[in-house]
Motif scaffolding. Structure first.
Motif, PDB file in Angstrom:
ATOM      1  N   GLY A  51      12.319  74.252  14.751  1.00 51.58           N
ATOM      2  CA  GLY A  51      11.142  73.552  14.254  1.00 51.58           C
ATOM      3  C   GLY A  51      10.055  74.464  13.743  1.00 51.58           C
ATOM      4  N   THR A  52      10.384  75.436  12.906  1.00 52.94           N
ATOM      5  CA  THR A  52       9.344  76.334  12.427  1.00 52.94           C
ATOM      6  C   THR A  52       9.588  76.639  10.952  1.00 52.94           C
ATOM      7  OG1 THR A  52       8.596  78.610  12.634  1.00 52.94           O
ATOM      8  CG2 THR A  52      10.719  78.143  13.523  1.00 52.94           C
ATOM      9  N   ALA A  53       8.607  77.339  10.348  1.00 55.13           N
ATOM     10  CA  ALA A  53       8.715  77.608   8.917  1.00 55.13           C
ATOM     11  C   ALA A  53       9.985  78.405   8.625  1.00 55.13           C
ATOM     12  CB  ALA A  53       7.492  78.411   8.472  1.00 55.13           C
ATOM     13  N   PRO A  54      10.656  78.148   7.478  1.00 61.97           N
ATOM     14  CA  PRO A  54      11.932  78.809   7.193  1.00 61.97           C
ATOM     15  C   PRO A  54      11.806  80.327   7.110  1.00 61.97           C
ATOM     16  CG  PRO A  54      11.404  77.155   5.520  1.00 61.97           C
ATOM     17  CD  PRO A  54      10.255  77.197   6.458  1.00 61.97           C
ATOM     18  N   PHE A  55      10.681  80.835   6.643  1.00 58.53           N
ATOM     19  CA  PHE A  55      10.574  82.286   6.498  1.00 58.53           C
ATOM     20  C   PHE A  55      10.443  82.987   7.846  1.00 58.53           C
ATOM     21  CE2 PHE A  55       6.232  80.690   5.900  1.00 58.53           C
ATOM     22  CZ  PHE A  55       5.548  81.447   6.822  1.00 58.53           C
ATOM     23  N   LEU A  56      10.095  82.244   8.904  1.00 56.47           N
ATOM     24  CA  LEU A  56      10.086  82.821  10.240  1.00 56.47           C
ATOM     25  C   LEU A  56      11.480  82.644  10.817  1.00 56.47           C
ATOM     26  CD1 LEU A  56       6.654  81.637  11.612  1.00 56.47           C
ATOM     27  CD2 LEU A  56       7.330  83.960  11.041  1.00 56.47           C
ATOM     28  N   LYS A  57      12.241  83.722  10.806  1.00 56.55           N
ATOM     29  CA  LYS A  57      13.643  83.582  11.164  1.00 56.55           C
ATOM     30  C   LYS A  57      13.865  83.389  12.645  1.00 56.55           C
ATOM     31  CE  LYS A  57      16.402  83.444   8.626  1.00 56.55           C
ATOM     32  NZ  LYS A  57      16.771  82.246   7.833  1.00 56.55           N
ATOM     33  N   GLY A  58      12.936  83.814  13.460  1.00 61.38           N
ATOM     34  CA  GLY A  58      13.121  83.690  14.902  1.00 61.38           C
ATOM     35  C   GLY A  58      12.539  84.881  15.621  1.00 61.38           C
ATOM     36  N   VAL A  59      13.140  85.220  16.749  1.00 57.52           N
ATOM     37  CA  VAL A  59      12.628  86.352  17.527  1.00 57.52           C
ATOM     38  C   VAL A  59      13.750  87.351  17.787  1.00 57.52           C
ATOM     39  CG1 VAL A  59      10.754  85.139  18.680  1.00 57.52           C
ATOM     40  CG2 VAL A  59      13.022  85.089  19.682  1.00 57.52           C
ATOM     41  N   LEU A  97      26.669  80.330  31.678  1.00 55.33           N
ATOM     42  CA  LEU A  97      26.835  81.727  32.065  1.00 55.33           C
ATOM     43  C   LEU A  97      26.407  82.006  33.492  1.00 55.33           C
ATOM     44  CD1 LEU A  97      25.940  81.881  28.732  1.00 55.33           C
ATOM     45  CD2 LEU A  97      26.773  84.144  29.280  1.00 55.33           C
ATOM     46  N   GLY A  98      25.620  81.110  34.083  1.00 55.76           N
ATOM     47  CA  GLY A  98      25.279  81.308  35.478  1.00 55.76           C
ATOM     48  C   GLY A  98      23.790  81.357  35.737  1.00 55.76           C
ATOM     49  N   ASN A  99      23.464  81.469  37.029  1.00 48.19           N
ATOM     50  CA  ASN A  99      22.074  81.500  37.440  1.00 48.19           C
ATOM     51  C   ASN A  99      21.502  82.895  37.311  1.00 48.19           C
ATOM     52  OD1 ASN A  99      20.807  79.070  38.307  1.00 48.19           O
ATOM     53  ND2 ASN A  99      22.436  78.909  39.816  1.00 48.19           N
ATOM     54  N   GLN A 100      20.235  82.964  36.999  1.00 53.57           N
ATOM     55  CA  GLN A 100      19.617  84.268  36.851  1.00 53.57           C
ATOM     56  C   GLN A 100      18.113  84.165  37.093  1.00 53.57           C
ATOM     57  OE1 GLN A 100      19.519  86.525  33.070  1.00 53.57           O
ATOM     58  NE2 GLN A 100      21.593  87.118  33.639  1.00 53.57           N
ATOM     59  N   SER A 101      17.532  85.263  37.537  1.00 54.56           N
ATOM     60  CA  SER A 101      16.067  85.309  37.575  1.00 54.56           C
ATOM     61  C   SER A 101      15.579  85.590  36.168  1.00 54.56           C
ATOM     62  CB  SER A 101      15.588  86.426  38.500  1.00 54.56           C
ATOM     63  OG  SER A 101      15.987  86.169  39.802  1.00 54.56           O
ATOM     64  N   ILE A 102      14.627  84.835  35.747  1.00 55.43           N
ATOM     65  CA  ILE A 102      14.175  84.929  34.363  1.00 55.43           C
ATOM     66  C   ILE A 102      12.704  85.301  34.334  1.00 55.43           C
ATOM     67  CG2 ILE A 102      13.811  83.612  32.241  1.00 55.43           C
ATOM     68  CD1 ILE A 102      16.702  83.860  32.883  1.00 55.43           C
ATOM     69  N   VAL A 103      12.373  86.287  33.530  1.00 56.75           N
ATOM     70  CA  VAL A 103      10.965  86.617  33.313  1.00 56.75           C
ATOM     71  C   VAL A 103      10.497  85.825  32.101  1.00 56.75           C
ATOM     72  CG1 VAL A 103       9.332  88.475  32.919  1.00 56.75           C
ATOM     73  CG2 VAL A 103      11.455  88.926  34.127  1.00 56.75           C
ATOM     74  N   ILE A 104       9.524  84.983  32.296  1.00 56.77           N
ATOM     75  CA  ILE A 104       9.063  84.147  31.187  1.00 56.77           C
ATOM     76  C   ILE A 104       8.130  84.936  30.286  1.00 56.77           C
ATOM     77  CG2 ILE A 104       7.868  82.021  30.553  1.00 56.77           C
ATOM     78  CD1 ILE A 104       8.589  80.895  33.202  1.00 56.77           C
ATOM     79  N   LYS A 105       8.407  84.918  29.003  1.00 56.77           N
ATOM     80  CA  LYS A 105       7.505  85.541  28.039  1.00 56.77           C
ATOM     81  C   LYS A 105       7.069  84.493  27.030  1.00 56.77           C
ATOM     82  CE  LYS A 105       9.778  89.832  28.736  1.00 56.77           C
ATOM     83  NZ  LYS A 105       9.905  91.185  28.285  1.00 56.77           N
ATOM     84  N   PRO A 106       5.827  84.575  26.611  1.00 57.17           N
ATOM     85  CA  PRO A 106       5.369  83.560  25.676  1.00 57.17           C
ATOM     86  C   PRO A 106       6.035  83.718  24.312  1.00 57.17           C
ATOM     87  CG  PRO A 106       3.705  85.246  25.978  1.00 57.17           C
ATOM     88  CD  PRO A 106       4.794  85.554  26.944  1.00 57.17           C
ATOM     89  N   ILE A 107       6.186  82.604  23.624  1.00 55.59           N
ATOM     90  CA  ILE A 107       6.704  82.657  22.264  1.00 55.59           C
ATOM     91  C   ILE A 107       5.518  82.896  21.342  1.00 55.59           C
ATOM     92  CG2 ILE A 107       7.830  81.334  20.446  1.00 55.59           C
ATOM     93  CD1 ILE A 107       9.333  79.837  22.531  1.00 55.59           C
ATOM     94  N   SER A 108       5.694  83.765  20.376  1.00 59.36           N
ATOM     95  CA  SER A 108       4.599  84.059  19.460  1.00 59.36           C
ATOM     96  C   SER A 108       4.054  82.779  18.845  1.00 59.36           C
ATOM     97  CB  SER A 108       5.114  84.978  18.360  1.00 59.36           C
ATOM     98  OG  SER A 108       4.181  84.998  17.308  1.00 59.36           O
ATOM     99  N   PRO A 109       2.742  82.660  18.783  1.00 59.58           N
ATOM    100  CA  PRO A 109       2.143  81.441  18.249  1.00 59.58           C
ATOM    101  C   PRO A 109       2.374  81.282  16.755  1.00 59.58           C
ATOM    102  CG  PRO A 109       0.472  83.067  18.648  1.00 59.58           C
ATOM    103  CD  PRO A 109       1.751  83.644  19.154  1.00 59.58           C
TER     104      PRO A 109
END
Lengths: 643, 167
Positions: free
Chosen positions: B52-60, A593-605
């Protein structure tokens, strides 16, 4: 007293302590020269200790008050009798600084009312008292003219001592602010008057001079300098003073959460802007005026982005100046003579990166002094100056900051490193012959690799250069070493300016959007029909230029089977060649889709064991996109292959 | 009339959320949790699956620029997966200050269940999903299963949520 207020104050106190540190190191330089300490340095030091004493008293941190008071007494004596300065006084002041740091950190971790808690701390009070007495006694036969010298202001301070730290003490805090803010405010008016009608704004002019005079009372620097006719300020120190003033930043303390959310929103705006201005509905329409406005908006958004990013940027000088103390202490312990030459300390870099730079720099600099530099005798023999030099330099280079630590020591010994590498089984004799220098130096970053003969107090305590490299890699940076035998070693750390926003290539694989950081992308290819080789299940390779490189399907990450198993050629797909440490890998996607500036956000632990993802972001189409950690992917892939 | 006087009562009540429960249903069972955890009810936006995560966690999902993890409550309760449709709802809740989206079949209503109508769950059997349930609430003739949202994430998981830097 609210705990939060105390914590906030402690952050301020730390800043004062940093200022004290740099002041003391200046103090030391002049002491070692044999010349008298600048009155100005003494005043500054005194003021900082005093501020700490006053404010700590306000918060009831009696331990800090006691130590700061002791240091203040010594400094005050020195102000009146500069001739009695000696190394012991300096040591005592440095110890005071260390103890204060200790107390501040202790108070931060465990709220304890801030009283002294170790024997050492009590001993310090005794020691500094003794020293003061000793100085006073020995000073009796010197010209006793100091009675007249203390300014009124100083007297006021001493009367209060630590009995009650109320209003007057607090002024210590305000003095700084007032002196800093006034020039800024008034410069505003000055500009105005210059630009437009002088007559109209004339009103403000008398006011300006008036209030300057009013506040002049609090500008301790000026008063002290003026009231000290015995030591007239030299031209040199005057210009230094001015320089310092212009360097003084007008700061405002902001909660990082707020800053982060601002950054997030600006990131959203940056991403949303093309969604609006290049909206598909507008495509068929002729909208000249709209395009003009859109262009203007784009420009504004770009500068908004730049300014917001720069909010997180701070000069690297904070970390660099902490190295001075490190060099001093390490040099003392090793008995080597070292001069640290710092340049480029104004280079700005993301605050979160700066914090992570401290440990690697400490390690590299200690290493340079302990292993790199020779002893004074050895240096004499080698025809060098007895004093070793370490250059610590920062420069901005494109979107990276390069931090270089260069020593003029004995340099790396190729043979020694190769022997060690062989003994560790990293290479065999035959290979060793053909290695390039860079490849040899690279062994230093191997875990458990130390050429030091013995583990000293300073280095070899488990943290090796491998940890340095690891720390820097997590910042998406690199560490490299180069060396000329006999002439010295250079460590070069390259880190990105900021981590919050990266340039990324947005791609799609079935329903999911991925972002590959642009730095990791080597090339993108459109493949119509290309034969692929199945090495074994889920492991394929393809001819890229002249080499066979691995190609992977990102579906594997999701625990699915690779699409590549079914077709033995890629049809109408895109392959992105990613590169890490000269290892290449092809990743297959459906669409780019192309180049873009991306704001990185953490993935929920909540999502545990996420491998190969560096974070999340929100794309222009409103979808959440996954940022691939390409280096990790490649490393994992290589590790699987080699097992 | 009765209604208006009631709402006055609620406003005067210091804790207006007290005893209010949000009811939703999965298959034929009625569940409820305290309304104070709820921040928003919305239609399900596009989910980005995390590998690679638990099935009940569907994503974001992306909710106005915030990336929020979503959990399929059916799967968490070991029920069979049902494909999502346009009426599938997400309940946005906040647990210890951290947002989480709950995917449920159907949202019913908000009911008041006074404390005297709540019975602690009988501890019969150690079914896996029993640990999410802390009691039952009588509402008229029906019984709602009261769930403990905190336990939807296992202990370990909720610790991890607190450890997230910058969250």
């Amino acid at each position: 007293m609210e705990r939060e207020d105390v914590l906030e104050y402690l952050v301020e106190a730390k800043e004062s302590l940093e200022n004290i540190e740099s002041g003391l190191l200046n103090f030391e330089k002049t002491t070692l020269d044999g010349s008298l300490v600048d009155r100005e340095i003494l005043d500054t030091l005194f003021r900082h200790f005093h501020t700490i004493k006053g404010s700590s008293g306000f918060f009831g941190l009696s331990g800090i008050v006691k130590i700061a008071h002791a240091a203040e007494n010594l400094l005050d004596y020195l102000r009146n009798r500069p001739s009695s300065q000696d190394e012991e006084t300096l040591e005592i002041l440095l110890t005071a600084l260390d103890l204060l740091n200790e107390l501040v950190i202790h108070e931060e971790d465990t709220p304890s009312g801030g009283d002294l808690y170790t024997e050492e701390q009590y001993q310090f009070l005794q020691r500094s008292n003794d020293k003061l007495l000793e100085l006073k006694n020995s000073g009796l036969d010197l010209s006793p003219n100091f009675e007249t010298e203390p300014t009124k202001e100083e007297f006021g301070l001493f009367q209060n001592d630590d009995v009650n730290q109320s209003p007057k003490e607090e002024f210590g805090i305000f003095t700084n602010e007032v002196t800093q803010k006034l020039p800024e405010e008034f410069s505003l008016f000055q500009n105005d008057t210059n630009d437009s009608n002088n007559e109209e704004f004339g009103l403000f002019e008398p006011k300006k001079s008036e209030s300057n005079a009013e506040y002049g009372l609090f500008i301790t620097n000026q008063i002290n300098v003026e009231s000290q006719p015995t030591i007239p300020p030299t031209n040199n120190s005057k210009s230094k003073l001015e320089e310092k003033k212009s360097n003084q930043k007008k700061d405002i303390r902001i909660d990082t959460d707020k800053l982060d959310s601002l950054l997030d929103i600006v990131g959203e705006i940056v991403i949303n802007e093309p969604m609006v201005t290049e909206h598909p509905d507008l495509k068929k329409l002729k909208l000249e005026n709209f395009q003009k406005s859109a262009l203007q908006l784009k420009k504004l958004i770009r500068s908004l982005q730049e300014i917001t990013l720069s909010l997180r940027m701070v000069p690297i000088s904070g970390v660099f100046s902490r190295m001075e103390r490190l060099v001093r202490d390490t040099a003392k312990k090793t008995g080597k003579q070292v001069e640290l030459i710092i340049s480029g300390e104004d280079t700005e870099i993301d605050k979160s990166i700066i914090e992570e730079m401290y440990d690697p720099l400490v390690h590299i600099i200690r290493n340079a002094i302990d292993h790199g530099l020779e002893t004074p005798e050895e240096r004499k023999e080698a025809g060098k100056q007895t004093k070793g030099k370490i250059h610590l330099t920062a420069v901005q280079s494109g979107k990276e900051v390069w931090i270089e630590v260069k020593d003029d020591g004995k340099g790396l010994q190729r043979d020694k490193i190769i022997r060690k590498a062989i003994s560790l089984g990293l290479i065999n004799h035959l290979e060793a012959e053909n290695l390039k220098d860079e490849e040899v130096w690279d062994f230093l970053f191997h875990p458990g690799f130390s050429t030091a003969k013995e583990v000293t107090d300073l280095s070899g305590r488990g943290v090796g250069l491998d940890v340095v490299r690891k720390n820097v890699s997590t910042l998406k940076g690199f560490v490299d070493v180069s060396s000329n035998f006999g002439q010295g070693t250079v460590f070069l750390i390259r880190v990105p300016l900021t981590l919050a926003i990266i340039e990324g290539l947005v791609v799609r694989k079935s329903e999911t959007y991925f972002i590959l950081p642009s730095i990791d992308v080597k090339e993108t290819l459109y493949i119509k029909e290309e034969p692929i080789h199945e090495l074994y299940r889920n492991n394929h390779s393809i001819l890229y230029r002249e080499n066979q490189i691995s190609i992977v399907d990102i579906d594997l990450l999701f625990g699915k089977e690779s699409e590549l198993n079914d077709h033995h050629s890629i049809q109408e797909k895109y392959m992105i060649v990613a590169e890490s440490h000269e290892n290449q890998m092809g990743i297959v996607f459906d669409e780019i889709l192309g180049n873009q500036s991306i704001v990185i956000k953490p993935i929920s632990p909540l999502f545990k064991n996420i491998n190969g993802l560096a974070g999340c972001t929100i794309l222009g189409n409103g979808h959440a996109g996954l940022i691939l950690d390409v280096r990790k992917l490649i490393n994992q892939h290589m590790a699987i292959q080699s097992t | 009339m009765n209604n208006t006087s009631k709402s006055w009562e609620i406003i005067e009540d210091e804790d207006t959320m007290r005893d209010l429960y949000l009811c939703f249903s999965l298959e034929n069972r009625f569940y409820a949790f305290e309304v104070r955890y709820l921040t928003e009810i919305m239609a399900l936006p596009a989910i980005t699956t995390i590998p690679g995560t638990a099935p009940f966690l569907k994503g974001v999902i992306n909710i106005r620029g915030k990336i929020i993890p979503v959990m399929d409550v059916r799967l968490r309760f070991d029920m069979e997966f049902q494909p999502y449709h346009e009426r599938t709802c997400v309940l946005l809740v906040e647990l210890d200050g951290h947002p989480l989206g709950l995917i449920v079949d159907k949202v019913n209503d908000v009911v008041k269940i006074p404390a005297e109508n709540v019975d602690l769950a009988p501890k019969i059997g150690e079914s896996k999903s029993s640990r999410f349930i802390y009691g039952t609430g009588r509402v008229g003739d029906t019984v709602k299963i009261l769930i403990n949202l905190q336990r939807l994430l296992t202990q370990e998981e909720s610790y991890m949520i607190q450890d997230i830097p910058g969250n």
